[in-house]
Design an enzyme around this catalytic site. Structure first.
Site, PDB file in Angstrom:
ATOM      1  N   LYS A 110       0.861  -1.119  -0.141  1.00  0.00           N
ATOM      2  CA  LYS A 110      -0.038   0.013  -0.004  1.00  0.00           C
ATOM      3  C   LYS A 110       0.928   1.233   0.104  1.00  0.00           C
ATOM      4  O   LYS A 110       0.551   2.414  -0.434  1.00  0.00           O
ATOM      5  CB  LYS A 110      -0.953   0.028   1.113  1.00  0.00           C
ATOM      6  CG  LYS A 110      -2.031  -1.116   1.255  1.00  0.00           C
ATOM      7  CD  LYS A 110      -3.186  -0.925   1.945  1.00  0.00           C
ATOM      8  CE  LYS A 110      -4.189  -1.930   1.621  1.00  0.00           C
ATOM      9  NZ  LYS A 110      -3.774  -3.277   1.884  1.00  0.00           N
TER      10      LYS A 110
HETATM   11  C1  LIG Z   1      -4.252  -4.293   1.255  1.00  0.00           C
HETATM   12  C2  LIG Z   1      -3.727  -5.751   1.122  1.00  0.00           C
HETATM   13  C3  LIG Z   1      -4.023  -6.772   0.245  1.00  0.00           C
HETATM   14  C4  LIG Z   1      -5.540  -6.671  -0.607  1.00  0.00           C
HETATM   15  O1  LIG Z   1      -5.244  -5.671  -1.546  1.00  0.00           O
HETATM   16  P1  LIG Z   1      -6.710  -5.025  -2.499  1.00  0.00           P
HETATM   17  O2  LIG Z   1      -6.093  -3.971  -3.303  1.00  0.00           O
HETATM   18  O3  LIG Z   1      -7.634  -4.681  -1.520  1.00  0.00           O
HETATM   19  O4  LIG Z   1      -7.098  -6.156  -3.147  1.00  0.00           O
HETATM   20  C5  LIG Z   1      -3.158  -7.907  -0.059  1.00  0.00           C
HETATM   21  N1  LIG Z   1      -2.235  -7.908   0.949  1.00  0.00           N
HETATM   22  C6  LIG Z   1      -1.717  -7.012   1.575  1.00  0.00           C
HETATM   23  C7  LIG Z   1      -0.423  -7.411   2.584  1.00  0.00           C
HETATM   24  C8  LIG Z   1      -2.539  -5.891   2.004  1.00  0.00           C
HETATM   25  O5  LIG Z   1      -2.177  -5.023   3.108  1.00  0.00           O
END
Ligand SMILES: *Cc1c(COP(=O)(O)O)cnc(C)c1O
Length: 477
Positions: free
Chosen positions: A113
């Site tokens: 993120k």
């Molecule tokens: C947020 C997250 C996901 C999921 O991603 P999306 O964009 O919500 O599908 C997967 N793995 C980790 C470690 C995350 O922080």
């Protein structure tokens, strides 16, 4: 580039207009009026660009109302080796021929993120400055999103962050990542309750338009369009790193929750990047796997959502999914509005007998699968034994399905969405040893922490925000 609502009934807007907004006024999500298409010569030029330049070339399609020089400088300021550990930003490593890991989690909070959130922080700063505005970002987090947002916005002028988290329910590591921040524009509110209680408080504050307007309340949640665009970049980066020429095709395996990450891959494919398969992996919370297997979309109730060992994928409804459905039904806003009305009234909808389903099955490239805790533990062990690499439980969900559906002739790129250090408990269970921890994170649990414990009471949270923002306003130039 103009943006329209997936439900077809909001005036079109620019990238800057939608940067700070959440839902479109008609309840839909904003999407580009048409997908930019890359010519082959353009793709050939992109192949050799360093990450910040590549980011700029992709961003400029979507943010064409931003002055080019400014966007370029912004990308260069965001994607640095200082922040992401390497000049490659998202380096590719090879487990065996045609099986790769794309490292997305070397940013400040060790999850993918950061890649989008760091850009968003700089975009916010620039737009707020230009428009002479201030923003109070309010959010709820169970861990990853909140810390990525705080690390992206800390110390930025014109922005405060109010982040609600469930008191005593995050791991000590996650808690330290957020609560140890000493920046005066970051406010951690530990709510006496669960994550859902935090989210309810945020929803309730957002239902008070007068308060929202007076205190310039904003969000940085996963439907933010700029976050999606920022994530498109590493699909290009990964594709170029795993292939020799632009004649080849490559597949991606994506651990999915809110459908933001994999939707960025879909956008890259729509732009003309030769993506073969988009492998969608879920954990036990398998709404999306169910959809891609059956054509039925049946979001769960919060109470039916399981707490798993890949917690960042524990979602009941996939907020970005509406953007995909809009494209699948030939961008027919009225149809999307009708489908989402079905969702509300009947709890789901079924596309399996719709014309759109053929298109999804034949052209979209999506294949899907789900994993259980047992699968994650086994996959972590397998990858360690076979390749000597420790992966986190979310990445393991992706690798598990990737190993099942990969084709020997085409590169399979597994997105690594977090570092194992964040989820040590599962690593210990799988390997009998602790996850490696980057040196700069040694001992963070012992740092002094700053947070406010509060009841799950919207009025109390509002009063807190008001007292802090009025103070801030009083000291503003
Ligand atoms: C947020 C997250 C996901 C999921 O991603 P999306 O964009 O919500 O599908 C997967 N793995 C980790 C470690 C995350 O922080």
């Amino acid at each position: 580039m103009k943006y329209v609502s997936t439900r077809g009934h909001s005036a079109s807007q620019t990238f800057t207009d939608i940067l700070l907004e959440g839902l479109a006024p008609d309840g839909g999500l904003m999407v580009p009026e048409q997908w930019p298409r890359l010519t082959r010569p353009k793709l050939d030029v992109m192949r050799d660009l360093p990450y910040p330049r590549l980011a700029f070339e992709i961003l400029r399609f979507f943010a064409d109302d931003f002055p080019g020089a400014e966007l370029k400088a912004l990308a260069e300021r965001t994607y640095t080796a200082e922040v992401f550990g390497t000049p490659e930003i998202t380096p590719l490593s090879t487990l065996e021929p045609n099986l790769h890991l794309l490292a997305l989690s070397n940013g400040p909070t060790l999850a993918f993120k950061d890649v989008a959130m760091q850009l968003l922080g700089n975009l916010f700063e620039s737009v707020l400055e230009k428009q002479d505005r201030h923003l109070n970002v309010l959010g709820a987090t169970s861990g990853d999103t909140g810390s990525a947002a705080e690390h992206a916005l800390k110390g930025k002028a014109r922005v405060n962050v109010f982040m609600l988290s469930p008191h005593g329910r995050m791991s000590p590591f996650q808690r330290a990542q957020m609560y140890a921040l000493q920046d005066s524009n970051v406010f951690n509110i530990a709510i006496e309750g669960m994550f859902d209680d935090c989210q309810d408080v945020v929803k309730s504050v957002n239902l008070d338009p007068e308060f929202k307007a007076r205190h310039a309340i904003g969000a940085v949640n996963s439907i933010n369009w700029a976050r999606v665009v920022a994530q498109v970049v590493y699909y290009f980066k990964g594709y170029f790193a795993a292939t020799g020429t632009n004649d080849e095709q490559a597949s991606f395996a994506v651990p999915s929750g809110n459908f933001g990450n994999i939707f960025a891959g879909y956008v890259a494919k729509r732009m003309g990047l030769p993506i073969r398969r988009l492998v969608l992996a879920t954990n036990e919370n398998d709404v999306l796997d169910e959809f891609f297997r059956t054509g039925r979309y049946r979001p769960r109730k919060a109470a039916e959502t399981q707490a798993t060992s890949s917690p960042s994928m524990d979602i009941s409804r996939a907020s970005n999914f509406e953007r995909f459905v809009w494209d699948a039904v030939d961008q027919d806003g009225d149809k999307v509005a009708w489908l989402w009305k079905q969702l509300e009234e009947k709890g789901g909808f079924d596309l399996s007998t719709d014309r759109a389903w053929e298109k999804i099955e034949d052209d979209s490239g999506f294949v899907s699968g789900r994993s259980t805790h047992e699968d994650r533990v086994k996959t972590i062990r397998h990858v360690k034994e076979r390749y000597g690499v420790v992966i986190d439980p979310h990445t393991a969900d992706g690798v598990k399905i990737a190993l099942r559906v990969r084709e020997p002739r085409h590169p399979m790129i597994c997105l690594e969405t977090a570092l194992p250090a964040k989820f040590d408990e599962t690593i210990v269970e799988a390997l009998g040893e602790h996850a490696p921890r980057p040196a700069s994170f040694e001992g963070i649990e012992a740092l002094p922490q700053r947070y406010e414990v509060m009841r799950a009471d919207p009025e109390a949270v509002k009063a807190y925000i008001a007292s802090r923002t009025d103070l801030h306003r009083g000291s503003m130039q």
